[in-house]
Design an enzyme around this catalytic site. Structure first.
Site, PDB file in Angstrom:
ATOM      1  N   GLY A  96      24.336  20.637  47.337  1.00 63.53           N
ATOM      2  CA  GLY A  96      23.172  21.315  46.771  1.00 63.53           C
ATOM      3  C   GLY A  96      21.930  21.002  47.572  1.00 63.53           C
ATOM      4  N   GLU A 113      26.128  16.768  50.377  1.00 62.19           N
ATOM      5  CA  GLU A 113      25.955  17.801  51.408  1.00 62.19           C
ATOM      6  C   GLU A 113      24.732  18.599  50.980  1.00 62.19           C
ATOM      7  OE1 GLU A 113      28.049  17.538  53.770  1.00 62.19           O
ATOM      8  OE2 GLU A 113      29.974  16.853  52.970  1.00 62.19           O
ATOM      9  N   CYS A 156      23.370  27.449  53.406  1.00 66.26           N
ATOM     10  CA  CYS A 156      22.752  26.213  53.893  1.00 66.26           C
ATOM     11  C   CYS A 156      22.594  26.289  55.404  1.00 66.26           C
ATOM     12  CB  CYS A 156      23.585  25.014  53.496  1.00 66.26           C
ATOM     13  SG  CYS A 156      25.294  25.166  54.012  1.00 66.26           S
TER      14      CYS A 156
END
Ligand code: NAD
Length: 526
Positions: free
Chosen positions: A264, A288, A322
């Site tokens: 997140g 992560e 991401c």
């Protein structure tokens, strides 16, 4: 790696035979999916399907008139029950021969593949992904599991004979599971980033309590039903749902959990790790986190390739990866030509219902995300930025039932502007002019993040200097399919440095699985 179909779909490619069949299968699944929407989904705790006193509703970002399902607002007690169920299941599961666990987890990989069309379409409706991204994510779930099974086999269950063994003494290094793991996944890859960590934890002999983002409970609930329907003893895999202050918090920092995988944002991940430090003794906390991923376009770059690569990574999944390319440092000598090419390609992007065959971008996930979009654009304009393309919300028809925005390219901001540093998680990329690689590298390395990065250059020494000097865990050179995004289990380990990850070992890579086990050095004297 085992692969049961000739066709291979990753985030970057749809290749091989049978694409018409893929689309026909998806067409059918898109049509039939709404028939299964709207129902109530229980939590999975041990062998029980559990409902809470309260539920919450999940609506599609594609069309807010679609109620995808109703989910349990679990409580702290539900989490504790799930952890207890996982603890009870631990002795039997962890002591199974590793070959047996591998066989069962390969069964899970296969079961996910068998449901690929249904699961893909759920991702489309719940996350707003296009067809390629949806099928890719489901495929990735199975490939994660198979890859981790392969690693168990390659390492013979991580039992390693050591020097000094003989008739009188045997010395062994044995990697053993930690125990019960919590898996907290983000909204943007709800299935793959649940299946991957769950697969790694389970195949190594741990048991798991998983929890989706409250934004994407359906994807994880369906995945969980499939996992729970496989040949796993009750309690080995559990699912809880609910809010961040209750269920998520308890799962991340509560007692009784031996390891955590959190995927997140940087803000939440760092906050949870601070709280984790207060425990009586340490445990693995694999976080992560976010990224502010730069592409470097150098003087010798193939500009058409660079523009394609930046476009793919900046705007794929509406910039909500991401690994999204949210800043570009371009050499002054090619700035104008590169920017023109990027804008031209961006204007070709089709925004719409992402479940339609030829649509590339769907909506952003929520009103909060749209507000962030609006305020970033306003801030850029106020601070002297030029909006080269985009900057607007789309309206009319379906667009009035979701937050559909234009992919946006911004130029002329000062290089120290916050839009070069803050992760927006939106289809916005900013362009900054540099004078050569050293300056580009300095700027690229100048944030707390270090997830992905890419370079476009035809100069070998420059590419090598980039590889050696960039502070990021997943890096690319000259990649048209995605300047900074697009990794695959067993092919590109995916992970970050600095504020983008806590451990330095990439998911889907050779060092990932070992994080779920601790070493026991065994000395047996005869
Ligand atoms: P988020 O941080 O809001 O939520 C992530 C998970 O944490 C969810 O399960 C959520 O329910 C839970 N959570 C949220 N607040 C919490 C709290 N206060 N206490 C405990 N748990 C809490 O992230 P998101 O918006 O779902 O996902 C987007 C973020 O994830 C971006 O920053 C993105 O870069 C990052 N991400 C990273 C990777 C990676 O591999 N590095 C992959 C995907 C997404």
């Amino acid at each position: 790696m085992r692969q049961t179909t000739a066709m291979k779909i990753t985030y970057a490619t749809l290749s091989g035979e049978g694409l018409d069949e893929v689309h026909a299968a998806l067409d059918a699944a898109v049509e039939s999916a709404p028939g299964s929407f709207g129902r109530e989904h229980p939590m999975i705790i041990g062998e029980d399907r559990v409902v809470a006193d309260e539920q919450f509703e999940d609506r599609s970002p594609v069309d807010d008139r679609i109620v995808l399902g109703r989910f349990q607002s679990g409580t702290v007690e539900h989490v504790q029950n799930a952890v207890a169920a996982a603890r009870r299941a631990l002795p039997e599961w962890s002591l199974l021969p590793w070959q047996e666990r591998v066989a069962r987890m390969r069964g899970v990989a296969e079961a996910i593949r068998e449901h690929r069309w249904e699961l893909s379409v759920i991702l489309g409706y719940e996350v707003g992904k296009n067809r390629l991204e949806c099928v890719g994510e489901v495929e990735e779930c199975s490939d994660f599991l198979d890859y981790y099974c392969d690693r168990m086999e390659e390492h013979l269950g991580f039992v390693t004979p050591m020097d000094g063994s003989g008739d009188e003494q045997m010395n062994l290094s044995v990697l053993r599971p930690y125990g019960v793991w919590a898996v907290l996944s983000p909204f943007n890859f709800p299935m793959a980033l649940t299946a991957g960590p769950v697969g790694a934890a389970l195949v190594t002999g741990n048991t798991v309590v998983a929890k989706p983002s409250p934004i994407t409970p359906l994807a994880v609930a369906r995945l969980a039903e499939i996992i729970a329907g496989c040949d796993l003893p009750p309690g080995v895999f559990n699912l809880v749902t609910g809010g961040n202050d209750t269920v998520s918090h308890e799962l991340a920092v509560g007692a009784g959990i031996d390891g955590v995988v959190f995927t997140g944002s940087y803000a939440v991940g760092m906050q949870l790790m601070h709280q984790d430090a207060d425990r009586a003794f340490p445990r693995p906390f694999i976080a992560e986190m976010g990224g502010k991923n730069p592409a470097l376009v150098m003087r010798s770059a193939d500009l058409d390739k660079a523009a394609d690569g930046v476009k793919a990574s900046a705007f794929g999944l509406q910039g909500q990866k991401c690994s999204a390319c949210s800043r570009v440092y371009v050499d002054g000598s090619v700035r104008e030509a590169f920017t023109e090419a990027l804008v031209e390609k961006t204007l070709d992007i089709r925004v719409g219902n992402p479940l339609e065959k030829d649509v590339w971008l769907g909506p952003v996930i929520s009103e909060t995300a749209f507000e962030r979009y609006r305020s970033a654009i306003a801030q850029a304009v106020k601070d002297g930025g030029r909006i080269l393309t985009g900057g607007e919300r789309l309206s009319g028809g379906l667009f009035d039932h979701g937050f559909y925005v234009e992919p946006t390219v911004i130029d002329d901001l000062p290089l120290d502007h916050e839009l070069f540093h803050t992760e927006l998680f939106l289809p916005i990329t900013v362009i900054g002019e540099v004078d050569g690689l050293p300056q580009a590298l300095d700027l690229a390395n100048g944030t707390e993040y270090g997830l992905t990065a890419g370079i476009f250059s035809e100069d070998e020494s420059e590419i090598q200097a980039f590889f050696d000097g960039i502070q990021a865990g997943t890096i690319y050179a000259n990649r048209r399919a995605g300047a900074t995004a697009g990794a695959w289990p067993g092919i590109n380990p995916f992970g970050g440095w600095k504020g983008s990850a806590s451990t330095g070992a990439g998911a889907g890579g050779p060092h990932y699985l070992q994080q779920f086990m601790r070493e026991q050095s065994r000395v047996r004297v005869f």
